[in-house]
Design an enzyme around this catalytic site. Structure first.
Site, PDB file in Angstrom:
ATOM      1  N   TYR A  77       0.822  -1.202   0.000  1.00 21.97           N
ATOM      2  CA  TYR A  77       0.000   0.000   0.000  1.00 21.97           C
ATOM      3  C   TYR A  77       0.859   1.257   0.000  1.00 21.97           C
ATOM      4  O   TYR A  77       2.012   1.250   0.410  1.00 21.97           O
ATOM      5  CB  TYR A  77      -0.993   0.003   1.170  1.00 21.97           C
ATOM      6  CG  TYR A  77      -0.403   0.246   2.540  1.00 21.97           C
ATOM      7  CD1 TYR A  77      -0.375   1.529   3.081  1.00 21.97           C
ATOM      8  CD2 TYR A  77       0.097  -0.793   3.293  1.00 21.97           C
ATOM      9  CE1 TYR A  77       0.138   1.759   4.350  1.00 21.97           C
ATOM     10  CE2 TYR A  77       0.616  -0.576   4.556  1.00 21.97           C
ATOM     11  CZ  TYR A  77       0.636   0.706   5.077  1.00 21.97           C
ATOM     12  OH  TYR A  77       1.154   0.927   6.326  1.00 21.97           O
ATOM     13  N   CYS A  78       0.249   2.315  -0.503  1.00 17.88           N
ATOM     14  CA  CYS A  78       0.830   3.658  -0.470  1.00 17.88           C
ATOM     15  C   CYS A  78      -0.308   4.589  -0.060  1.00 17.88           C
ATOM     16  O   CYS A  78      -1.256   4.144   0.588  1.00 17.88           O
ATOM     17  CB  CYS A  78       1.429   4.033  -1.837  1.00 17.88           C
ATOM     18  SG  CYS A  78       0.242   4.083  -3.179  1.00 17.88           S
ATOM     19  N   ARG A  79      -0.242   5.827  -0.424  1.00 14.89           N
ATOM     20  CA  ARG A  79      -1.297   6.772  -0.042  1.00 14.89           C
ATOM     21  C   ARG A  79      -2.603   6.465  -0.764  1.00 14.89           C
ATOM     22  O   ARG A  79      -3.660   6.392  -0.158  1.00 14.89           O
ATOM     23  CB  ARG A  79      -0.848   8.205  -0.334  1.00 14.89           C
ATOM     24  CG  ARG A  79      -1.859   9.259   0.061  1.00 14.89           C
ATOM     25  CD  ARG A  79      -1.311  10.671  -0.179  1.00 14.89           C
ATOM     26  NE  ARG A  79      -2.311  11.661   0.112  1.00 14.89           N
ATOM     27  CZ  ARG A  79      -3.195  12.113  -0.777  1.00 14.89           C
ATOM     28  NH1 ARG A  79      -3.184  11.659  -2.010  1.00 14.89           N
ATOM     29  NH2 ARG A  79      -4.086  13.008  -0.429  1.00 14.89           N
ATOM     30  N   GLY A  81      -2.772   4.054  -3.740  1.00 16.61           N
ATOM     31  CA  GLY A  81      -2.777   2.794  -4.471  1.00 16.61           C
ATOM     32  C   GLY A  81      -2.029   2.809  -5.788  1.00 16.61           C
ATOM     33  O   GLY A  81      -1.872   1.764  -6.422  1.00 16.61           O
ATOM     34  N   PHE A 106      -3.776   3.762   1.590  1.00 14.52           N
ATOM     35  CA  PHE A 106      -3.997   4.042   3.006  1.00 14.52           C
ATOM     36  C   PHE A 106      -5.185   4.988   3.209  1.00 14.52           C
ATOM     37  O   PHE A 106      -5.876   4.899   4.218  1.00 14.52           O
ATOM     38  CB  PHE A 106      -2.730   4.619   3.649  1.00 14.52           C
ATOM     39  CG  PHE A 106      -2.862   4.786   5.133  1.00 14.52           C
ATOM     40  CD1 PHE A 106      -2.875   3.678   5.957  1.00 14.52           C
ATOM     41  CD2 PHE A 106      -2.986   6.041   5.696  1.00 14.52           C
ATOM     42  CE1 PHE A 106      -3.013   3.813   7.333  1.00 14.52           C
ATOM     43  CE2 PHE A 106      -3.117   6.187   7.069  1.00 14.52           C
ATOM     44  CZ  PHE A 106      -3.132   5.068   7.892  1.00 14.52           C
TER      45      PHE A 106
END
Length: 119
Positions: A77-79, A81, A106
């Site tokens: 995951y990142c901020r 996607g 996230f």
């Protein structure tokens, strides 16, 4: 690889995804590792408990990918996607097969009422 690697990772074969609710259900399971590919300055919003932090843009993931277990599900995951999708494609190219991208990143996860967030 940096930005060029990210751009290349946006295009290619489909990447399996999980919804935020599905990811929440997987927290604490022995066969799962969460991988946070956000940069250090993004962690002030918290993260998923127990996640490994291997930032993509600064190249940490590209240097340390071999440390990730092949026998467990990796949920990246990142901020939002996007970067985690590129990271997932990178790992698929390294012949990892148990890769999932957290759809919406996230931000989607943190919107869940019962989200577990590590600060």
């Amino acid at each position: 690889m940096g930005l060029l690697g990210i751009l290349k990772g946006l295009f290619g074969p489909p990447v399996p995804t999980l919804s935020a609710a599905e990811a929440l259900e997987r927290i604490g399971q022995a066969d799962v590792v969460f991988v946070d590919v956000r940069e250090p300055d993004e962690h002030q919003d918290g993260g998923i408990p127990g996640a490994l932090r291997l930032p993509l843009v600064s190249g940490v993931l590209y240097e340390r990918w071999a440390e990730l277990p092949r026998e467990r599900d990796l949920i990246l995951y990142c901020r939002s996607g996007i970067r985690s999708k590129a990271a997932a494609r990178f790992l698929l190219g390294k012949e990892y097969s148990r890769i999932f991208n957290l759809r919406g990143g996230f931000m989607a996860y943190a919107r869940l009422a019962d989200a577990k967030i590590q600060r």
